[in-house]
Design an enzyme around this catalytic site. Sequence first.
Site, short mmCIF file in Angstrom:
data_model
loop_
_atom_site.label_atom_id
_atom_site.label_comp_id
_atom_site.label_asym_id
_atom_site.label_seq_id
_atom_site.Cartn_x
_atom_site.Cartn_y
_atom_site.Cartn_z
N GLU A 269 -9.81 2.07 -4.59
CA GLU A 269 -9.01 0.98 -4.03
C GLU A 269 -9.89 -0.20 -3.59
O GLU A 269 -9.74 -0.75 -2.51
CB GLU A 269 -8.16 1.48 -2.86
CG GLU A 269 -7.14 2.52 -3.30
CD GLU A 269 -6.18 2.96 -2.19
OE1 GLU A 269 -6.57 2.91 -1.01
OE2 GLU A 269 -5.04 3.34 -2.52
N ASP A 342 -0.79 11.07 -3.34
CA ASP A 342 -1.12 10.39 -2.09
C ASP A 342 -0.19 10.75 -0.93
O ASP A 342 0.71 9.97 -0.62
CB ASP A 342 -1.06 8.87 -2.31
CG ASP A 342 -1.80 8.11 -1.24
OD1 ASP A 342 -2.24 8.76 -0.29
OD2 ASP A 342 -1.93 6.88 -1.36
N GLU A 370 2.58 7.91 7.37
CA GLU A 370 2.67 6.73 6.51
C GLU A 370 3.85 6.82 5.55
O GLU A 370 4.54 5.84 5.30
CB GLU A 370 1.36 6.57 5.72
CG GLU A 370 1.43 5.46 4.68
CD GLU A 370 0.15 5.33 3.85
OE1 GLU A 370 -0.84 6.03 4.13
OE2 GLU A 370 0.14 4.50 2.92
C1 BDP Z 1 -3.28 5.36 1.07
C2 BDP Z 1 -3.05 4.34 2.15
C3 BDP Z 1 -4.22 3.40 2.31
C4 BDP Z 1 -5.49 4.22 2.49
C5 BDP Z 1 -5.65 5.19 1.34
C6 BDP Z 1 -6.82 6.12 1.51
O1 BDP Z 1 -1.90 3.60 1.82
O2 BDP Z 1 -3.96 2.58 3.42
O3 BDP Z 1 -6.60 3.39 2.57
O4 BDP Z 1 -4.51 6.01 1.25
O5 BDP Z 1 -6.58 7.29 1.83
O6 BDP Z 1 -2.27 6.32 1.18
O7 BDP Z 1 -7.95 5.73 1.32
#
Ligand code: BDP
Length: 678
Positions: A269, A342, A370
Amino acid sequence: MNKMVICCAFLMVSFLVSAEDGSKLWLRGKAVSAEVAAKRQIVIHSESIVVGLASKELEQYWAGSSVELIVDKKLKKLKDGYTISSSGRGLTICAGEEIGLLYGAYHLLRLQQEGKDLQRIAIEEIPDYDVRMLNHWDNLDGSIERGYAGQSLWKWEDLPRTISPRYAQYARANASIGINATVLNNVNASPQILHSDYLVKVKALADIFRKYGIRVYLSINFSSPKILDGLENSDPSNKEVQRWWKSKVKEIYTLIPDFGGFLVKANSEGQPGPQDYGRTHADGANMLADALKPYNGLVMWRAFVYSPTKEDRAKQAYLEFMPLDGQFRDNVIIQIKNGPVDFQPREPFTPLFGAMRQTAGMVEFQITQEYLGFSNHLVYLAPLFKETLDSDTYADGSGSTVAKITDGTLRPAYKTAIAGVANIGEDENWTGHHFAQANWYAFGRLAWNHALSSEQIAEEWLKQTFTDEQQFLKPMIHMMMTSREAAVNYMMPLGLHHIFAFDHHYGPEPWGDRQGGRPDWMPWYYHNANSAGLGFDRSATGSNAVSQYFPPLDRIYGDLETCPENLLLWFHQVPWSHKMKNGHTMWEELCYKYDEGVQQVRQFQKVWDGLESHVDSQRFAAVQSKLRIQAQDAIWWKDACLLYFQTFSKQPIPYDIERPIHELEDLKKIKLNMSYHN
Ligand code: BDP
């Protein structure tokens, strides 16, 4: 003073006395009277701070017979656990390490609080994981990524000089459930955390947490050498970069001798990582591991990596890490999210568990909700945690559960570990929703003993946090136990996943699309609704993600007829008319599931309202109000998903369930003003 003033003053005082903001969590023992204290002795044989704390807790709250606390270094097999035994003279807590005595003291106090028989005790507790850790996604500016309980607890501006009393309260709460490690900052890490100015602040926190047996870890930014000190690059094969990390690690250990290690999100990401320089995850992790090894430090290297390629996102962590199996240093643990996409309301376990035979792996859960209604929805997560831990990977034949793969039973490990992304903020009640405290509690309890049942943990928590009255416990245990499935039902039944509103992940947006946005962040990527059916084909005719699972799971998941129905749309694109086991078509079943979820929450409301006399007015009203939001949201989810999917199924919603109360077009216009942080 006139009568009116006296009356108001009286009301104020009684309000303050009964005010119940939830700040005490599950730690509500009543201080014992001097008379009770005089009848028993708490005997210790050590000057250490931790043992002193154990004795102080018992002095203050233990109303039973005398207790002797003994450290016997020979009791290595207990690890940081303990035994508690009773004899004519009283009770003895024995531990191989001092911290074990504190855990033992909390165990006794918990039993007392639960009203358990304390006459004859024979307890042996050995924790399942060595490192039981919270991951805070807290930023240095005080915001929290995916935090729903206010700003960060850590007051970086005021540290190291001003020490909030909540730091010790936080540590005490964690120690009471056996949590012994904390990562202070977000995995999307600011390089600044490693700046010397910040390290002295980290030290101030570590000094407080140490007394409670908690080690501090930090998330690091892989580009730190370049960003902080202007090195040419942060390439792990660059000798200067290696030297930089060695000297940074030395600086940290000089300040914090028991520092735990680093958590790393790399090449994921948008975060930097070794692949920026053509190196592998193993190259990056090993460089850090080498720097930490002289101090016994650990590297938790996250497997949450995926990029917008043609390859199914659910397959990517496995594809990335399997070729590296065996290449990691022994003080590296690969930190793997429980599910392959996720933290969704329901996912199968990540197939990397068990598949890597020569690399230590640990589970990462998300305690912060979340994807489960933030701190507005009552969703008890122990059943979700247990679902993963109890999943059979079949890696070493039947019975190779994720728990046994990660706790050292089936894969020897230098250190075993488990992590949960914290749901804690500076709200009075710590977690936003009073019942979200149960998820922090449950994570800690399961990290200590993954064989505990979700019911037992719910009961313990309810008794300590609210009351032990049976009329309250029975319906509330039932509510907690069904709450996760209720959320799955009204959000994403039958294996649907990731059909959330973009970015903030609160509320439904199955129609969601962003011009030019990454496909793997779009709901349509996951639900694949069309006139033929619904779901993601991960069978051999589709992405073949099923092939990453050991037999017989690959076959079971891969066949529409044998795939568990609660994961059907995860693994298959299923025709609307597909016959389910109960005779419904897939479309009908989808409708009934959404409806069931809504009905479950409406029932939660009735049950809670009926329990008013058992709960203090402040917490009663707070939970009542949250349940109203949850009920509205459940209907919103149901209407949005059914009306949207109906545009493909072209079939009526079964006539015996509640009719939608929204128009699809109105729902599509909802844009919540929620930021990514908080
Ligand atoms: C996702 C979240 C994000 C996190 C990412 C992670 O939306 O904010 O940075 O996981 O775990 O679910 O790195």
